[in-house]
Enzyme design. Structure first.
Site, PDB file in Angstrom:
ATOM      1  N   HIS A  95      -9.223   2.535  -0.539  1.00  0.00           N
ATOM      2  CA  HIS A  95      -8.116   2.294  -0.196  1.00  0.00           C
ATOM      3  C   HIS A  95      -8.020   1.151  -1.198  1.00  0.00           C
ATOM      4  CE1 HIS A  95      -4.499   0.808   0.265  1.00  0.00           C
ATOM      5  NE2 HIS A  95      -4.237   0.732   1.904  1.00  0.00           N
TER       6      HIS A  95
ATOM      7  N   CYS B  91       0.557  -1.062  -0.295  1.00  0.00           N
ATOM      8  CA  CYS B  91       0.329  -0.127   0.415  1.00  0.00           C
ATOM      9  C   CYS B  91       1.281   1.432   0.141  1.00  0.00           C
ATOM     10  CB  CYS B  91      -1.082   0.046   1.037  1.00  0.00           C
ATOM     11  SG  CYS B  91      -2.212  -1.516   1.435  1.00  0.00           S
TER      12      CYS B  91
ATOM     13  N   HIS C 210      -2.476   8.511   4.816  1.00  0.00           N
ATOM     14  CA  HIS C 210      -2.680   7.141   4.875  1.00  0.00           C
ATOM     15  C   HIS C 210      -4.133   6.934   4.826  1.00  0.00           C
ATOM     16  CE1 HIS C 210      -1.341   3.318   2.681  1.00  0.00           C
ATOM     17  NE2 HIS C 210      -1.902   2.522   4.699  1.00  0.00           N
TER      18      HIS C 210
END
Length: 410
Positions: free
Chosen positions: A335, A170, A301
């Protein structure tokens, strides 16, 4: 070693390619950010029978034939379709002719979490049902992770090129952008097409679901009532070039890449480490030649899980005496795994160029354990000079990118 006068070259962003659940291309993505648009909807990519909830942020208005010229769409997996389309968008947005681009020394660097796991899901099903000798050859050919970058090279007809796919989960988009920044700054290449791409797949959704981190309907970063992530998909490709290259062709400049930081604390397979992220932010500031108080806003994030948001907020407070506004665009686009920090970087570049801070949507009440100004629900006008884009990944792979309003060399 640096070319010519031995000074590192300034690196600027001149093109953006965006495939997202809130819009395709710069104009649609920018409008979605300003409006606080949500890409959340029921997942259609796979059979969700048996899951109590199955919302995600899929890209639903994408026709690969509209954006890809060098392949038949079925030759490419969905994530590769996204990366190639976004690269074409970035080149067009940068206003550089393909004939000219092909004369430049170029890097193509694409980050990913899952690569073509959607195709791997399909192949696993075929193997279970009919045996390995009956796997569909075309799907086998397109499933390799290297296709995310090599297909961009073929699509654009590049020859003097370095190409790599970066699988640091990620945080991979920021890793890829950092690699392009280094190559341009050192004079190894003139132009870099860098970012990330991923597609919604059953494997990743089921994995996060089993971890108890999938939200029922919406992602609410930093909210007291947050329930987890929504898996998303898409691609963000940034065209970066040396300032000399951009000036020579009169290019528009969105922002300058000032620097970045990387850390791998390896503290835990899935739990983020506050000290590791704090070190990464401090390292990024040093590399960019700034101090914490220079940062005007942070693109966090901000996954919307209990652990991530508290840990990230704690790391921010550890580095910043007074944290600047801190937002999460995952509240809008979900995400998107390897694409996540690339889309965050693109949002930061647009925020600098357009003078606003994107909102964190779905926000009701800020968790006091986070205690950040997350710009709830509505975009905020702002004159921005320096912005920070955070990316965290499993196993403690952190990458923090610093962008700034273009500054002349001193």
């Amino acid at each position: 070693m640096y070319d010519n006068d031995q000074r590192p070259r300034q690196v600027v962003i001149t093109g953006l390619g965006l495939v997202t659940s809130i819009g395709l291309g710069v104009e649609e993505f920018l409008a979605g950010l300003r409006a606080g648009r949500s890409g959340a909807k029921p997942i259609t990519a796979f059979d969700t029978t048996g899951f109590a909830h199955s919302h995600g942020c899929e890209v639903t208005d994408f026709d690969p034939a509209e954006w890809i010229r060098g392949f038949e769409p079925e030759e490419l997996g969905r994530a590769t379709q996204f990366s190639v389309a976004a690269a074409n968008m970035a080149v067009a947005d940068a206003g550089i002719a393909l004939e000219e681009l092909r004369t430049r020394r170029t890097m193509v660097s694409v980050g990913t979490t899952d690569a073509e796991s959607r195709d791997l899901d399909l192949l696993v099903g075929e193997q279970l049902d009919e045996g390995p000798e009956h796997l569909t050859p075309g799907v086998v050919r397109r499933a390799h992770a290297s296709r995310l970058s090599s297909s961009i090279v073929r699509e654009l007809g590049l020859t003097d090129v370095e190409a790599l796919t970066i699988p640091t989960a990620c945080a991979a988009g920021n890793y890829a952008i950092g690699s392009g920044y280094d190559a341009i700054q050192a004079g190894d290449v003139d132009v870099a097409l860098c970012g990330g791409a991923d597609a919604v797949c059953r494997k990743t959704f089921a994995g996060f679901y089993r971890l108890g981190t999938i939200a029922p309907e919406m992602c609410q970063p930093f909210d007291r009532d947050r329930k987890g992530i929504l898996t998303g998909e898409g691609a963000g490709i940034l065209m970066m070039e040396s300032l000399e290259s951009a000036r020579a062709r009169g290019a528009r400049i969105y922002a300058e890449v000032l620097g970045y930081g990387l850390t791998c604390d390896a503290h835990h397979p899935v739990a983020p480490d506050q000290d590791g992220l704090a070190r990464c932010m401090a390292r990024a500031h040093r590399n960019a030649g700034i101090s914490a108080q220079d940062v005007d806003f942070i693109s966090a994030h901000g996954t919307g899980t209990k652990a991530n948001d508290v840990t990230e907020a704690g790391a921010i407070r550890q580095v910043f005496d007074t944290p600047p506004p801190t937002v999460s665009i995952k509240s809008m686009v979900g995400h998107s795994m390897g694409a996540a920090s690339a889309l965050g970087s693109a949002a930061c570049a647009l925020a600098i160029a357009e003078g606003f801070i994107p909102p964190t949507i779905n926000h009701r009440e800020t968790d006091p354990d986070c205690g950040l100004d997350c710009v709830p629900n509505e975009a905020r006008p702002a004159e921005l000079s320096v912005v920070q884009n955070n990316a965290l990944a499993f196993a403690g792979n952190n990458a923090v990118l610093i962008l700034g309003r273009h500054r002349e060399a001193t």
